[in-house]
Design a protein around this motif. Structure first.
Motif, PDB file in Angstrom:
ATOM      1  N   ARG A  58       0.809  -1.219   0.000  1.00 18.42           N
ATOM      2  CA  ARG A  58       0.000   0.000   0.000  1.00 18.42           C
ATOM      3  C   ARG A  58       0.844   1.271   0.000  1.00 18.42           C
ATOM      4  NH1 ARG A  58      -4.224  -1.347  -2.193  1.00 18.42           N
ATOM      5  NH2 ARG A  58      -5.133   0.652  -1.529  1.00 18.42           N
ATOM      6  N   GLU A  59       2.067   1.205  -0.468  1.00 21.70           N
ATOM      7  CA  GLU A  59       2.904   2.401  -0.515  1.00 21.70           C
ATOM      8  C   GLU A  59       2.351   3.409  -1.514  1.00 21.70           C
ATOM      9  OE1 GLU A  59       6.577   1.021  -3.244  1.00 21.70           O
ATOM     10  OE2 GLU A  59       6.079  -0.339  -1.610  1.00 21.70           O
ATOM     11  N   PHE A  67      18.879  14.023  -4.863  1.00 17.74           N
ATOM     12  CA  PHE A  67      18.516  12.640  -4.567  1.00 17.74           C
ATOM     13  C   PHE A  67      17.960  12.511  -3.152  1.00 17.74           C
ATOM     14  CE2 PHE A  67      21.334  11.150  -8.123  1.00 17.74           C
ATOM     15  CZ  PHE A  67      20.365  10.399  -8.766  1.00 17.74           C
ATOM     16  N   ILE A  68      18.632  13.140  -2.211  1.00 20.54           N
ATOM     17  CA  ILE A  68      18.155  13.100  -0.827  1.00 20.54           C
ATOM     18  C   ILE A  68      16.753  13.696  -0.725  1.00 20.54           C
ATOM     19  CG2 ILE A  68      18.554  14.004   1.508  1.00 20.54           C
ATOM     20  CD1 ILE A  68      21.579  13.872   0.849  1.00 20.54           C
ATOM     21  N   GLY A  69      16.522  14.791  -1.472  1.00 19.87           N
ATOM     22  CA  GLY A  69      15.203  15.411  -1.472  1.00 19.87           C
ATOM     23  C   GLY A  69      14.125  14.478  -2.002  1.00 19.87           C
ATOM     24  N   GLU A  70      14.446  13.694  -3.036  1.00 18.44           N
ATOM     25  CA  GLU A  70      13.475  12.747  -3.572  1.00 18.44           C
ATOM     26  C   GLU A  70      13.095  11.700  -2.527  1.00 18.44           C
ATOM     27  OE1 GLU A  70      11.751  12.390  -6.426  1.00 18.44           O
ATOM     28  OE2 GLU A  70      12.437  14.385  -7.006  1.00 18.44           O
ATOM     29  N   TYR A  71      14.090  11.184  -1.808  1.00 15.98           N
ATOM     30  CA  TYR A  71      13.802  10.188  -0.772  1.00 15.98           C
ATOM     31  C   TYR A  71      12.993  10.806   0.366  1.00 15.98           C
ATOM     32  CZ  TYR A  71      16.872   6.746  -2.931  1.00 15.98           C
ATOM     33  OH  TYR A  71      17.434   5.844  -3.805  1.00 15.98           O
ATOM     34  N   ILE A  72      13.342  12.023   0.764  1.00 14.28           N
ATOM     35  CA  ILE A  72      12.588  12.696   1.827  1.00 14.28           C
ATOM     36  C   ILE A  72      11.158  12.977   1.358  1.00 14.28           C
ATOM     37  CG2 ILE A  72      12.411  14.810   3.203  1.00 14.28           C
ATOM     38  CD1 ILE A  72      15.463  14.895   3.266  1.00 14.28           C
ATOM     39  N   ILE A 126       9.165   9.845   1.697  1.00 17.86           N
ATOM     40  CA  ILE A 126       8.813   9.652   3.108  1.00 17.86           C
ATOM     41  C   ILE A 126       7.665  10.579   3.498  1.00 17.86           C
ATOM     42  CG2 ILE A 126       9.653   9.850   5.490  1.00 17.86           C
ATOM     43  CD1 ILE A 126      12.460   9.191   4.397  1.00 17.86           C
ATOM     44  N   PHE A 127       7.713  11.823   3.035  1.00 18.66           N
ATOM     45  CA  PHE A 127       6.680  12.808   3.338  1.00 18.66           C
ATOM     46  C   PHE A 127       5.319  12.349   2.819  1.00 18.66           C
ATOM     47  CE2 PHE A 127       4.808  17.150   2.316  1.00 18.66           C
ATOM     48  CZ  PHE A 127       4.436  17.397   3.633  1.00 18.66           C
ATOM     49  N   ASP A 128       5.302  11.799   1.583  1.00 17.82           N
ATOM     50  CA  ASP A 128       4.048  11.287   1.025  1.00 17.82           C
ATOM     51  C   ASP A 128       3.477  10.165   1.881  1.00 17.82           C
ATOM     52  OD1 ASP A 128       4.068  13.044  -1.084  1.00 17.82           O
ATOM     53  OD2 ASP A 128       5.059  11.657  -2.473  1.00 17.82           O
ATOM     54  N   GLU A 129       4.343   9.274   2.375  1.00 16.30           N
ATOM     55  CA  GLU A 129       3.879   8.171   3.218  1.00 16.30           C
ATOM     56  C   GLU A 129       3.338   8.686   4.543  1.00 16.30           C
ATOM     57  OE1 GLU A 129       3.649   5.006   2.363  1.00 16.30           O
ATOM     58  OE2 GLU A 129       4.540   5.303   0.395  1.00 16.30           O
ATOM     59  N   VAL A 130       4.028   9.656   5.139  1.00 15.35           N
ATOM     60  CA  VAL A 130       3.637  10.168   6.456  1.00 15.35           C
ATOM     61  C   VAL A 130       2.293  10.898   6.384  1.00 15.35           C
ATOM     62  CG1 VAL A 130       4.257  11.821   8.274  1.00 15.35           C
ATOM     63  CG2 VAL A 130       5.996  10.294   7.327  1.00 15.35           C
ATOM     64  N   LYS A 131       2.044  11.620   5.297  1.00 18.35           N
ATOM     65  CA  LYS A 131       0.777  12.349   5.175  1.00 18.35           C
ATOM     66  C   LYS A 131      -0.413  11.392   5.186  1.00 18.35           C
ATOM     67  CE  LYS A 131       2.037  14.603   1.485  1.00 18.35           C
ATOM     68  NZ  LYS A 131       2.074  15.504   0.306  1.00 18.35           N
ATOM     69  N   GLY A 132      -0.241  10.212   4.633  1.00 16.36           N
ATOM     70  CA  GLY A 132      -1.293   9.203   4.669  1.00 16.36           C
ATOM     71  C   GLY A 132      -2.536   9.543   3.873  1.00 16.36           C
ATOM     72  N   ARG A 133      -2.409  10.354   2.836  1.00 18.29           N
ATOM     73  CA  ARG A 133      -3.567  10.656   2.003  1.00 18.29           C
ATOM     74  C   ARG A 133      -3.993   9.414   1.211  1.00 18.29           C
ATOM     75  NH1 ARG A 133      -1.411  16.384  -0.583  1.00 18.29           N
ATOM     76  NH2 ARG A 133      -1.537  17.625   1.337  1.00 18.29           N
ATOM     77  N   PRO A 134      -5.255   9.384   0.753  1.00 14.85           N
ATOM     78  CA  PRO A 134      -5.687   8.252  -0.081  1.00 14.85           C
ATOM     79  C   PRO A 134      -4.865   8.166  -1.357  1.00 14.85           C
ATOM     80  CG  PRO A 134      -7.559   9.569   0.652  1.00 14.85           C
ATOM     81  CD  PRO A 134      -6.334  10.348   1.004  1.00 14.85           C
TER      82      PRO A 134
END
Length: 313
Positions: free
Chosen positions: A174-175, A284-289, A292-300
């Motif tokens: 569900r990523e 590159f670091i920004g893309e990974y962060i 992570i930000f997208d996962e943390v927000k938990g939007r549908p």
């Protein structure tokens, strides 16, 4: 009788969608031992694609339409189709007729032999540009170099999967930034490939601009490899080493030579080069962060605005 659902993500395909439906339904009607349905997942369109599909679904109850509330992208459209499917066998294919419907019986033969994922290996259409073929080959070679999950250079989002694979995606994977071609390789299961030659486009134009292709590639890299971060460490170590050597040279020049300003060009080049490397690494670091930000927000993953012929809901 087994059930078969064909999931087709659609975006602005008014010029081809009726021809695609006609050809696909003709192939499905000839299948023996399968009750077939077609599930069109419509990314929010700006043309008449959705009204056309409404008319088709009104006449044919085996056609389902899932209209998304916004443009969530090709990969999320596939996921929406997966989430709303309960068939024994699922085929995913694009609705522009570059994925030939007549290949479905051969894919089902592989499924009947015990394969749970039947992926396709694409040979590009004659009208595909040299730039697109070259950049695609370069991307897959790069991602296979940095990732532990092998992805074929000819991989396409035209595949057959079993019910057990569908349930894996519905309940466990569900990523947010899903790169389907990599994920279907990552889940394993008993898999086999089938080759096909992509057709020339029946009508319309590609929906993957250069910008969207770059974003798609970055999602694949971030989803399946941490090596860019490791390469950033390596690049930093190498430049630190050369900087130390240059510091020693500058120290010697300061005490033993009067022509110290002669190294100005070298210094400028090294500063510019190292700054460029640093900015790339930060990118590159920004893309990974960002992932992570997208996962943390938990939007549908997506939002549905309309369902047609989903009688059981």
């Amino acid at each position: 009788m087994k059930t078969l659902t064909v999931i087709s993500p659609i975006y602005n395909e008014e010029s081809v969608i009726e021809a695609f439906y006609t050809e696909l339904s003709a192939v499905l009607s000839r299948l023996v031992g399968y009750h077939s349905t077609i599930l069109f997942v419509v990314d929010r369109c700006t043309d008449q694609t959705l009204p056309i599909l409404r008319r088709i679904a009104q006449k044919d109850p085996t056609v389902q339409v899932l209209a998304l509330s916004n443009r969530f992208g090709h990969q999320m459209s596939l996921l929406a189709g997966i989430d709303h499917c309960d068939a024994d066998v699922v085929v995913m294919m694009d609705g522009d007729l570059q994925h030939p419907p007549e290949l479905i019986p051969a894919m089902l033969e592989k499924y009947e032999q015990g394969y749970e994922i039947v992926y396709t290996l694409r040979e590009d259409a004659r009208q595909s540009s040299l730039f697109k073929r070259w950049t695609s080959r370069l991307f897959y070679r790069f991602i296979n170099w940095i990732s532990e999950i092998p992805i074929s250079e000819s991989a396409a989002d035209f595949r057959l999967v079993s019910r057990s694979v569908i349930e894996t995606f519905q309940t466990q994977i569900r990523e947010r930034n899903q790169f389907m071609r990599g994920l279907f390789s990552w889940v394993g299961f008993n898999s086999v490939g089938v080759r096909f030659r992509a057709r020339d486009r029946f009508a319309g134009t590609t929906k993957y601009s250069l910008r969207r292709m770059v974003r798609f590639g970055l999602h694949g890299i971030v989803a399946f490899s941490k090596r860019p971060l490791q390469l950033s460490i390596l690049a930093g170590t190498i430049f630190a080493f050369f900087s130390l050597i240059y510091a020693v040279i500058a120290f010697v020049q300061y005490f033993f030579y009067a022509s110290l300003p002669s190294g100005w060009t070298t210094l400028v080049i090294m500063i510019a080069l190292s700054t460029g490397i640093q900015l790339i690494c930060l990118g590159f670091i920004g893309e990974y962060i960002g992932a992570i930000f997208d996962e943390v927000k938990g939007r549908p993953h997506y939002l549905v605005s309309e369902k047609i012929n989903f009688n059981h809901e």
